[in-house]
Design a protein around this motif. Structure first.
Motif, short mmCIF file in Angstrom:
data_model
loop_
_atom_site.label_atom_id
_atom_site.label_comp_id
_atom_site.label_asym_id
_atom_site.label_seq_id
_atom_site.Cartn_x
_atom_site.Cartn_y
_atom_site.Cartn_z
N TRP A 1 0.77 -1.19 -0.02
CA TRP A 1 -0.12 0.07 0.09
C TRP A 1 0.95 1.17 -0.18
N GLU A 2 2.03 1.16 0.82
CA GLU A 2 3.07 2.31 0.55
C GLU A 2 4.37 1.94 0.30
N ALA A 3 5.21 2.55 -0.28
CA ALA A 3 6.65 2.38 -0.67
C ALA A 3 7.10 2.27 0.52
N PRO A 4 8.03 1.12 0.71
CA PRO A 4 9.13 1.25 1.96
C PRO A 4 9.57 2.49 2.27
N PRO A 5 9.93 2.77 3.48
CA PRO A 5 10.45 4.23 3.86
C PRO A 5 11.86 4.34 3.59
N ARG A 6 12.70 3.18 3.57
CA ARG A 6 14.01 3.36 3.11
C ARG A 6 14.23 2.46 1.66
N ALA A 7 15.42 2.56 1.33
CA ALA A 7 15.53 2.06 -0.10
C ALA A 7 15.66 0.32 0.08
N VAL A 8 15.32 -0.22 -0.94
CA VAL A 8 15.31 -1.76 -1.08
C VAL A 8 16.18 -1.96 -2.02
N ALA A 9 17.04 -3.12 -1.55
CA ALA A 9 17.91 -3.70 -2.48
C ALA A 9 17.80 -4.86 -2.68
N PRO A 10 18.12 -5.60 -4.01
CA PRO A 10 18.16 -6.94 -4.25
C PRO A 10 18.91 -7.80 -3.12
N GLY A 11 18.09 -8.92 -2.68
CA GLY A 11 18.66 -9.74 -1.77
C GLY A 11 18.23 -9.49 -0.15
N ASP A 12 17.32 -8.42 -0.22
CA ASP A 12 16.60 -8.01 1.09
C ASP A 12 15.56 -9.10 1.35
N ALA A 13 15.66 -9.47 2.65
CA ALA A 13 14.76 -10.63 3.01
C ALA A 13 13.48 -10.05 3.64
N PHE A 14 12.57 -10.77 3.56
CA PHE A 14 11.03 -10.66 4.22
C PHE A 14 10.25 -11.73 4.63
N THR A 15 9.30 -11.60 5.51
CA THR A 15 8.47 -12.58 5.76
C THR A 15 6.76 -12.15 5.39
N LEU A 16 6.29 -13.00 4.61
CA LEU A 16 4.69 -12.44 4.15
C LEU A 16 3.68 -13.51 5.07
N THR A 17 2.96 -12.72 5.51
CA THR A 17 1.76 -13.38 6.32
C THR A 17 0.57 -13.39 5.50
N ALA A 18 -0.36 -14.44 5.34
CA ALA A 18 -1.52 -14.59 4.53
C ALA A 18 -2.61 -13.33 4.91
N GLY A 19 -3.25 -13.00 3.87
CA GLY A 19 -4.48 -12.03 3.97
C GLY A 19 -5.75 -12.53 4.34
N CYS A 20 -6.63 -11.68 5.14
CA CYS A 20 -7.99 -12.12 5.43
C CYS A 20 -8.75 -11.21 5.28
N ASP A 21 -9.83 -11.50 4.54
CA ASP A 21 -10.88 -10.24 4.42
C ASP A 21 -12.01 -10.41 5.40
N LYS A 22 -11.88 -11.23 6.24
CA LYS A 22 -12.85 -11.36 7.73
C LYS A 22 -14.33 -11.63 6.98
N ARG A 23 -14.28 -12.36 6.14
CA ARG A 23 -15.67 -12.91 5.71
C ARG A 23 -15.79 -14.61 6.07
N LEU A 24 -16.95 -14.76 6.22
CA LEU A 24 -17.10 -16.14 6.82
C LEU A 24 -16.65 -17.28 5.74
N ALA A 25 -16.93 -16.94 4.40
CA ALA A 25 -16.54 -17.96 3.39
C ALA A 25 -15.16 -18.05 3.38
N THR A 26 -14.22 -16.79 3.63
CA THR A 26 -12.97 -17.17 3.57
C THR A 26 -12.41 -18.02 4.74
N CYS A 27 -13.08 -17.61 5.91
CA CYS A 27 -12.73 -18.07 7.37
C CYS A 27 -12.68 -19.79 7.04
N ARG A 28 -13.64 -20.27 6.13
CA ARG A 28 -13.93 -21.48 6.14
C ARG A 28 -13.08 -22.11 5.08
N SER A 29 -13.16 -21.48 3.92
CA SER A 29 -12.20 -22.14 2.99
C SER A 29 -10.84 -22.08 2.96
N LYS A 30 -10.20 -21.17 3.25
CA LYS A 30 -8.97 -20.67 3.46
C LYS A 30 -8.22 -21.10 4.80
#
Length: 291
Positions: free
Chosen positions: A225-254
């Motif tokens: 949603w917003e660009a990182p505040p500091r410069a990003v370089a190739p090789g920078d590591a990160f962890t992604l966490t799944a998204g949830c839209d808070k709907r019952l159908a998503t809670c059940r299926s995902k």
């Protein structure tokens, strides 16, 4: 009418005009900064209020009842600890701010004018204007449980109970086609949209320790949603966490977590309230429309 401490009242009665303002800013991570609109540094209770910031007060307001009062302070970003990258990274979100009226010839003679929290910070080049909100702003925060169709819990918290270990993956940056868009190498198979609406936490690089919200994820392309505040370089590591839209159908299926869904998906919405009475169908006897 406000009662002044005897020492400060006696000082004002003397007609001396050696007054200035000082601000003590304390972040939630324990960091503290001091500022003053005087032309030299002042020390308040061990905190040095720096004068080299060009900080000055703007208009302040006071409200009756439960309305939120506050004001603005303006200044220049400098090397004294207040940097654009830290502001964009959220280090100052919700920081507490004390505003003092101080006799700069005797800093121990001072009056606490207000206590608040840091609100919106507007930046333009090397300058900024920070909103200081009064204590009544806390009354606007949502407390307790609310009745709504979507889930009121946050993914992985004590009410949701989803084990996030199975809904996270690591990745490294291959490149940045545009600000805020990452071309990443993700571990494992990641279906399109699985991490849309989720979170990203940097583990290495200039942004290490900072978090961001994921707007979309399509294959190996991750848009924030917003660009990182500091410069990003190739090789920078990160962890992604799944998204949830808070709907019952998503809670059940995902997430297979229907028993812990904290919403009211069958609660009638505005469309039910304003629609006309049907000429046929279930009787309008107060019974359930879903049985």
């Amino acid at each position: 009418m406000r009662d002044l401490p005897p020492a400060f009242a006696a000082y004002l009665a003397g007609g001396v005009t050696t007054l200035c303002r000082c601000w003590a800013l304390r972040r939630r991570d324990g960091g503290a900064l001091g500022f003053t609109d005087h032309d030299r540094d002042l020390v308040l209770s061990g905190l040095t209020c720096a004068a080299r910031t060009g900080l000055e007060a703007a208009e302040a307001s006071a409200e009756l009842g439960f309305a939120v009062s506050g004001g603005d302070v303006a200044g220049a970003l400098s090397a004294l600890g207040l940097t654009e990258a830290d502001i964009a990274g959220g280090l100052y979100d919700g920081a507490s701010v004390e505003t003092w009226l101080v006799d700069w010839t005797r800093p121990e003679t001072r009056l606490l004018l207000d206590v608040g929290t840091l609100g919106e910070i507007r930046r333009a080049g090397d300058a900024f204007v920070a909103e200081v909100r009064g204590l009544a702003d806390r009354l606007d925060a949502e407390r307790g449980r609310t009745y709504r169709a979507t889930c009121g819990a946050d993914l992985g918290d004590a009410r949701c109970r989803v084990d996030l270990a199975g809904f996270r993956t690591g990745g490294t940056v291959n490149g940045q086609p545009e600000p805020g868009i990452l071309d990443a190498a993700l571990a494992g198979v990641c279906p399109d949209g699985f991490f849309t609406g989720g979170g990203l936490t940097w583990s290495t690089g200039a942004n290490a320790g900072l978090s961001a919200d994921v707007r979309t994820q399509l294959g190996r392309l991750v848009e924030l949603w917003e660009a990182p505040p500091r410069a990003v370089a190739p090789g920078d590591a990160f962890t992604l966490t799944a998204g949830c839209d808070k709907r019952l159908a998503t809670c059940r299926s995902k997430f297979s977590n229907t028993p812990n869904f904290r919403g009211f998906p069958h609660m009638p919405g505005n469309d039910v309230v304003i629609r006309y009475a049907p000429g046929a169908g279930p009787g309008l006897d107060g019974g359930s429309l879903f049985r």
